[in-house]
Design a protein around this motif. Sequence first.
Motif, PDB file in Angstrom:
ATOM      1  N   LEU B 274       0.976  -1.041   0.095  1.00 28.39           N
ATOM      2  CA  LEU B 274      -0.052   0.034   0.011  1.00 28.39           C
ATOM      3  C   LEU B 274       1.020   1.084   0.060  1.00 28.39           C
ATOM      4  O   LEU B 274       0.547   2.118  -0.673  1.00 28.39           O
ATOM      5  N   ILE B 275       1.824   1.141   1.041  1.00 31.13           N
ATOM      6  CA  ILE B 275       2.694   2.427   1.051  1.00 31.13           C
ATOM      7  C   ILE B 275       3.888   2.510   0.029  1.00 31.13           C
ATOM      8  O   ILE B 275       4.756   1.185  -0.208  1.00 31.13           O
ATOM      9  N   ASN B 276       4.156   3.538  -0.613  1.00 30.87           N
ATOM     10  CA  ASN B 276       5.147   3.693  -1.349  1.00 30.87           C
ATOM     11  C   ASN B 276       6.590   3.316  -0.836  1.00 30.87           C
ATOM     12  O   ASN B 276       6.748   4.076   0.207  1.00 30.87           O
ATOM     13  N   PRO B 277       7.272   2.422  -1.010  1.00 29.33           N
ATOM     14  CA  PRO B 277       8.685   2.282  -0.489  1.00 29.33           C
ATOM     15  C   PRO B 277       9.489   3.601  -0.639  1.00 29.33           C
ATOM     16  O   PRO B 277      10.267   3.704   0.372  1.00 29.33           O
ATOM     17  N   ALA B 278       9.586   4.408  -1.631  1.00 31.72           N
ATOM     18  CA  ALA B 278      10.212   5.465  -1.706  1.00 31.72           C
ATOM     19  C   ALA B 278       9.858   6.506  -0.788  1.00 31.72           C
ATOM     20  O   ALA B 278      10.697   7.349  -0.175  1.00 31.72           O
ATOM     21  N   PHE B 279       8.570   6.429  -0.159  1.00 33.73           N
ATOM     22  CA  PHE B 279       7.888   7.544   0.814  1.00 33.73           C
ATOM     23  C   PHE B 279       8.724   7.015   2.002  1.00 33.73           C
ATOM     24  O   PHE B 279       8.915   7.864   2.743  1.00 33.73           O
ATOM     25  N   GLU B 280       8.573   5.859   2.259  1.00 31.14           N
ATOM     26  CA  GLU B 280       8.983   5.347   3.561  1.00 31.14           C
ATOM     27  C   GLU B 280      10.586   5.615   3.652  1.00 31.14           C
ATOM     28  O   GLU B 280      10.968   6.092   4.615  1.00 31.14           O
ATOM     29  N   ALA B 281      11.099   5.538   2.431  1.00 30.31           N
ATOM     30  CA  ALA B 281      12.726   5.783   2.559  1.00 30.31           C
ATOM     31  C   ALA B 281      13.069   7.479   2.936  1.00 30.31           C
ATOM     32  O   ALA B 281      14.109   7.634   3.383  1.00 30.31           O
TER      33      ALA B 281
END
Lengths: 109, 325
Positions: B274-281
Motif C-alpha cells: 500500500l505504502i510507497n517504499p520510496a516514501f518510507e525511505a
Amino acid sequence: MDDAKAQHVQELRRGTVVLACLVRLATPDYGYALLETLNARGFAVDAGTLYPLLRRLEKQGLLSSAWNTEEARPRKFYTTSALGHQLAAQLTAEWDAIDRSLRALKEGQ
Amino acid sequence: MSTPSTGTLSERYIWAASRGIPEKQRAELEPEFRELIADSIEAQRANGLSERDAEHAALVELGDPARLAARYTDRPLHLIGPRYYLDWLRLLKLLLAIVVPIAAAAAGVARLLAGGQVGDVVAAVATTAIGVGVHLCFWVTLVFVLIERQGANRSRPLLEWTPDMLPQLPSGNRRSLGELVPTLVFLAVFAAWIVWQHFNSFFTDAAGDPIPLLSPALWSSWLPYFLALIVLEMGFALWLYLRGRWTLTLALVNLLLNLAFTVPALWLLLTGQLINPAFEAAVPVDGSNVAAVSGAVYPIIAIALVGFALWDAVDGFVRAWRARE
C-alpha cells in the motif's frame, strides 16, 4: 360502471349454481341440457365449469349418475341423491335466512 | 373411435385434455369430454353454423384443454398460490439478504488470499453473487411449488401471522440531510485525496518530483478499485437517505461495502504494497531504521481500519434492529 355491476351480479349468483343444480336435478338430466336451463334462468355458468362441478358433486355423493346409451350418442345423466336433497334443503334454508336478514337490515334502519 | 360428428379437431382436443389427467381417471373422463364436445358442437350448429365452424366455435368456447383438465383434477393453475405466496416472498427476501452478501464476500476474500488481482476479486464477487442469487431463487421457489402441490389439504400458511410481526413505525420522517451531506463530503474529499497525493507530497525526490504516499504501482490495479468503491459508498449513502431508515438489507450491503474496502486495504498494507517504499525511505527517521518504524505504525493503522469498519458495520445492524419491520 356496468362492468362492475355485471361482475357483482355474477359473483352473487356464482355461489348459487350448486343449489340450482341440486334443485334442478331432482329429475335426471345431462350436462348440456342442465347448462342451457341454468343459463336461460340467469345462472351464468359455462360448460367448462359446469361439467367438472357436476363430477365433483357426484364424488361428494350429492349426485348420482348413469350413462344413457339409448340415444344416438351416449350421455351421462345426473340425479340428485338423498344426500343432495338434504344439502339442497339446508342451502335453501340458508338462502331464506339471508333473504330475511337483508329485509331486516333494510327495514330495521 | 371418431364418430361422423367429431372431426379431427375434437379428437385432438380430447387427447390434449386427457394428457393432463392421471392414467386412472382417463378412461372415466374421456367419454365425458366426448359428450361435452359433441353437445357443445350441437348447440353451435343450432345457432346456424356449418359443421366445421360449429366444431371450431365449440372448442373456442371450451377453451384451453389443459385448463379444462385442471378443473377436473383440481390441479392448481399457478406456481405459488395466495396460501403460500407471502411465506415464499419473506423467506426468499431473508435468504437473499443474508446468503448472497456472505457468499459473495467469502468468494472475494478467498480469491484475494489466493493472490488474485483486483479484476479477479471483483469478478469472483459478482459471479458468486449472481450465481448464489439465481440458485436461491430457483430452489426456494421449487420447494414452494412442491408444497403447493403436495399439501392440498393444508389450509393454513406455513408461518402463522401474529400481531407481534407488525413493523415498528418509522421513527421520525426522512433522514435529515445533516447525515447525508457530511458523508458525501467526506467520501468526495477522500477520493480527491487519493488522486491529490499522487501529485503532492511532503517529500520530493532528487529530481524535485513529489513522492506519493501510496504506491504508484497500485494505479494500475487497486486504486481504481478503491475509487469505484467510494462511488458505490456515495450511492449507498444516497440510497440510505431515500429509504429513510436502516433496514436489514441496508445493513448487510453496508457490511459488504465495509468488507470490500477493509479486507483489500488491510491486505495491501500488511503485505507492504500500500505504502510507497520510496516514501518510507524519504521519511527522516533519526537513527533507528525504517522497518522498525513501519513495523510499529502499520499495526496501529490496521487496528484503526478494522475498528472503524467493525463499528460502522455493527452500527448499521443496530440501527436496522431499532427500526426493524
